[in-house]
Design a protein around this motif. Sequence first.
Motif, PDB file in Angstrom:
ATOM      1  N   ASP A  16       0.810  -1.220   0.000  1.00  0.00           N
ATOM      2  CA  ASP A  16       0.000   0.000   0.000  1.00  0.00           C
ATOM      3  C   ASP A  16       0.845   1.271   0.000  1.00  0.00           C
ATOM      4  O   ASP A  16       0.314   2.386   0.091  1.00  0.00           O
ATOM      5  N   HIS A  17       2.171   1.104  -0.122  1.00  0.00           N
ATOM      6  CA  HIS A  17       3.049   2.267  -0.240  1.00  0.00           C
ATOM      7  C   HIS A  17       2.840   2.909  -1.607  1.00  0.00           C
ATOM      8  O   HIS A  17       2.592   2.218  -2.611  1.00  0.00           O
ATOM      9  N   LEU A  18       2.941   4.228  -1.674  1.00  0.00           N
ATOM     10  CA  LEU A  18       2.742   4.951  -2.932  1.00  0.00           C
ATOM     11  C   LEU A  18       3.837   4.590  -3.924  1.00  0.00           C
ATOM     12  O   LEU A  18       5.026   4.652  -3.603  1.00  0.00           O
ATOM     13  N   ALA A  19       3.447   4.201  -5.120  1.00  0.00           N
ATOM     14  CA  ALA A  19       4.412   3.843  -6.160  1.00  0.00           C
ATOM     15  C   ALA A  19       4.667   5.010  -7.100  1.00  0.00           C
ATOM     16  O   ALA A  19       5.819   5.403  -7.306  1.00  0.00           O
ATOM     17  N   THR A  20       3.599   5.574  -7.702  1.00  0.00           N
ATOM     18  CA  THR A  20       3.788   6.597  -8.729  1.00  0.00           C
ATOM     19  C   THR A  20       2.822   7.761  -8.561  1.00  0.00           C
ATOM     20  O   THR A  20       1.667   7.584  -8.151  1.00  0.00           O
ATOM     21  N   ILE A  21       3.330   8.938  -8.922  1.00  0.00           N
ATOM     22  CA  ILE A  21       2.517  10.152  -9.028  1.00  0.00           C
ATOM     23  C   ILE A  21       2.806  10.758 -10.392  1.00  0.00           C
ATOM     24  O   ILE A  21       3.958  11.026 -10.731  1.00  0.00           O
ATOM     25  N   LEU A 203      11.854  12.720  -7.910  1.00  0.00           N
ATOM     26  CA  LEU A 203      11.293  13.376  -9.089  1.00  0.00           C
ATOM     27  C   LEU A 203      12.080  12.963 -10.322  1.00  0.00           C
ATOM     28  O   LEU A 203      13.295  13.184 -10.406  1.00  0.00           O
ATOM     29  N   HIS A 204      11.369  12.368 -11.297  1.00  0.00           N
ATOM     30  CA  HIS A 204      11.975  11.996 -12.576  1.00  0.00           C
ATOM     31  C   HIS A 204      11.809  13.144 -13.561  1.00  0.00           C
ATOM     32  O   HIS A 204      10.709  13.408 -14.052  1.00  0.00           O
ATOM     33  N   VAL A 205      12.898  13.841 -13.821  1.00  0.00           N
ATOM     34  CA  VAL A 205      12.943  14.877 -14.848  1.00  0.00           C
ATOM     35  C   VAL A 205      13.755  14.376 -16.036  1.00  0.00           C
ATOM     36  O   VAL A 205      13.374  14.549 -17.191  1.00  0.00           O
ATOM     37  N   ALA A 206      14.884  13.704 -15.747  1.00  0.00           N
ATOM     38  CA  ALA A 206      15.710  13.120 -16.814  1.00  0.00           C
ATOM     39  C   ALA A 206      14.867  12.109 -17.587  1.00  0.00           C
ATOM     40  O   ALA A 206      14.089  11.362 -16.998  1.00  0.00           O
ATOM     41  N   PRO A 207      14.993  12.076 -18.917  1.00  0.00           N
ATOM     42  CA  PRO A 207      14.154  11.177 -19.723  1.00  0.00           C
ATOM     43  C   PRO A 207      14.416   9.711 -19.411  1.00  0.00           C
ATOM     44  O   PRO A 207      15.556   9.283 -19.263  1.00  0.00           O
ATOM     45  N   ILE A 219      16.898   2.089  -9.199  1.00  0.00           N
ATOM     46  CA  ILE A 219      17.359   2.210  -7.808  1.00  0.00           C
ATOM     47  C   ILE A 219      16.179   2.507  -6.888  1.00  0.00           C
ATOM     48  O   ILE A 219      16.074   1.951  -5.789  1.00  0.00           O
ATOM     49  N   GLN A 220      15.260   3.354  -7.340  1.00  0.00           N
ATOM     50  CA  GLN A 220      14.086   3.671  -6.525  1.00  0.00           C
ATOM     51  C   GLN A 220      13.201   2.432  -6.364  1.00  0.00           C
ATOM     52  O   GLN A 220      12.651   2.191  -5.277  1.00  0.00           O
ATOM     53  N   PHE A 221      13.073   1.642  -7.424  1.00  0.00           N
ATOM     54  CA  PHE A 221      12.317   0.392  -7.331  1.00  0.00           C
ATOM     55  C   PHE A 221      13.001  -0.598  -6.385  1.00  0.00           C
ATOM     56  O   PHE A 221      12.334  -1.288  -5.603  1.00  0.00           O
ATOM     57  N   LEU A 222      14.325  -0.685  -6.459  1.00  0.00           N
ATOM     58  CA  LEU A 222      15.054  -1.591  -5.576  1.00  0.00           C
ATOM     59  C   LEU A 222      14.811  -1.249  -4.105  1.00  0.00           C
ATOM     60  O   LEU A 222      14.761  -2.133  -3.246  1.00  0.00           O
ATOM     61  N   ALA A 223      14.658   0.039  -3.819  1.00  0.00           N
ATOM     62  CA  ALA A 223      14.401   0.484  -2.446  1.00  0.00           C
ATOM     63  C   ALA A 223      12.917   0.435  -2.087  1.00  0.00           C
ATOM     64  O   ALA A 223      12.567   0.627  -0.921  1.00  0.00           O
ATOM     65  N   SER A 226       8.979   5.797  -3.703  1.00  0.00           N
ATOM     66  CA  SER A 226       7.977   6.419  -4.566  1.00  0.00           C
ATOM     67  C   SER A 226       8.596   7.251  -5.690  1.00  0.00           C
ATOM     68  O   SER A 226       9.647   7.870  -5.507  1.00  0.00           O
ATOM     69  N   HIS A 227       7.882   7.285  -6.825  1.00  0.00           N
ATOM     70  CA  HIS A 227       8.300   8.016  -8.020  1.00  0.00           C
ATOM     71  C   HIS A 227       7.315   9.144  -8.307  1.00  0.00           C
ATOM     72  O   HIS A 227       6.102   8.935  -8.326  1.00  0.00           O
ATOM     73  N   VAL A 228       7.838  10.334  -8.574  1.00  0.00           N
ATOM     74  CA  VAL A 228       7.050  11.452  -9.087  1.00  0.00           C
ATOM     75  C   VAL A 228       7.569  11.740 -10.487  1.00  0.00           C
ATOM     76  O   VAL A 228       8.786  11.818 -10.695  1.00  0.00           O
ATOM     77  N   LEU A 229       6.676  11.892 -11.455  1.00  0.00           N
ATOM     78  CA  LEU A 229       7.111  12.047 -12.841  1.00  0.00           C
ATOM     79  C   LEU A 229       6.535  13.302 -13.472  1.00  0.00           C
ATOM     80  O   LEU A 229       5.371  13.655 -13.250  1.00  0.00           O
TER      81      LEU A 229
END
Length: 507
Positions: A16-21, A203-207, A219-223, A226-229
């Motif tokens: 139930d942890h936040l994955a993506t925004i 925050l994912h800014v790099a393509p 690396i974020q998935f391994l940990a 959460s991802h913000v895009l």
Amino acid sequence: MYMTQCLQRTLQQNPDHLATIFAERRHTYREFGERVARLAGALQSLGMAAGERVGMLALNSDRYLEYIMGVWWGGGVLNPVNVRWSVPEIVYSLDDCSTAILIVDEHFAALAEEIRKTTRHAPQFIYAGEGEVPAGMLGFEQLIAQAHPVEDAGRGGADLACIMYTGGTTGFPKGVMQSHLNLWSACMPRMVDMPPIRGGLLLHVAPLFHVAGLARALIQFLAGESHVLVSGFDALQTLQIIEQERVTETLLVPTMILALLAHPDFERYDLGSLKRLTYGASPSAGDMVEQVLARFPDIELSHSYGLTEACPVVSSNLPCNHTPEARISGLSRSVGRGGLGVNVKIVDPQGHEVPRGTVGEIIVRGPNIMQGYWNKPEETAKALRNGWLYTGDGAWMDEQGYLFIVDRLKDMIVSGGENVYSAEVENVLARHPAVAQCAVIGIPHAQWGEAVHAVVVCKPGSQVDAEQLRLYCREFIAAYKCPKTIEFRDELPLSAAGKVLKRELRK
């Protein structure tokens, strides 16, 4: 060592942890995992067998992360397409590795017909954009809704995970073959040096089609964090998202960082949530580090150096080398030391290691190094020799093993028989208070063979002329290194990853 294991682990331990925004969409890991398993089933129903390539031509979004994990969950191989390419370059990459399925968003759907007409075997198009699904395409959301979730294929180790095409504007692109083991081995040393912030938001800014963006996402998935895009870099939007979502860390290239700092509304935004900033893809620009730390005195600032063939990290310069003492010593200008499991040497043209402090070529060996270039055995043999990757990057190493990049070897300028490294000249120019960005190249010269030429972008409201800049350079570097000619432009040509395109300047 398979890249979907981290998703399985988070689904088991913290679903139930936040994955993506992304924009108004938010998904927990439970929701993300369900979508990934369904997408994998949909792709298998369309013919994706083990090891088959699936491409994506799109800007960053939550669906891009679902593509990455969904293809792997179903046993396929990624072919992330460079969004800056022309249609012939796109078609070449699709044909070269027989990509049978291509996912596109609303920004690139209009290219589908031309791609369809010019490929040897037209791919099945899946539309992952907003709005109505174009004719002749399948809908990403409809496929997920209708598909049955499948079990993780569990491909890993030496199995091919990704083909990332590099180059392409001066010749045919080369498909860098990266295995699951390569990607795992590149990410884990970085996890040891700087694990993602617990409970943080990246925050994912790099393509994400670029290896730096992909690796940071992994690396974020391994940990299990959460991802913000955002779809791409826009200085104002980046400032707004950091404040709105309370972003804790991000990866940017120097050109992006400088654009943020120079934005007229910078001071209006509360950026206090930002605890860590990693920069890479190019050496730091002049006093950029000083500017960042003046605005964010407590931020953890680090620099990573790498290349697609190393998946990508070769070395990291950690926050401890961005302290006032380290900046005085010059360590902040280093790209750091080789990571865990990565052997790094500086060699001469014959492949012999050179003394410390001597400029040579960086070569790298380790489990993160690519398997080779797809369908290019001769190119592979040039790059991989006796187990070492020859990077083409010129650098020197100090007594403690810190690397200092001086130039791409092909970009080195030979003027009057003297070697001039563009990075050295650029670092001096960039320290001038009127200079926002700069790039240095060699241009033909009847007497000297090549002459040092600088292209400069001034800061808004600042003025400086060529002679003033030449005199400034002479205070810090030898006369033969100083630009013979200087031109001023409103902007520099940049790649999708934020690197200055020197080949365009030479044209």
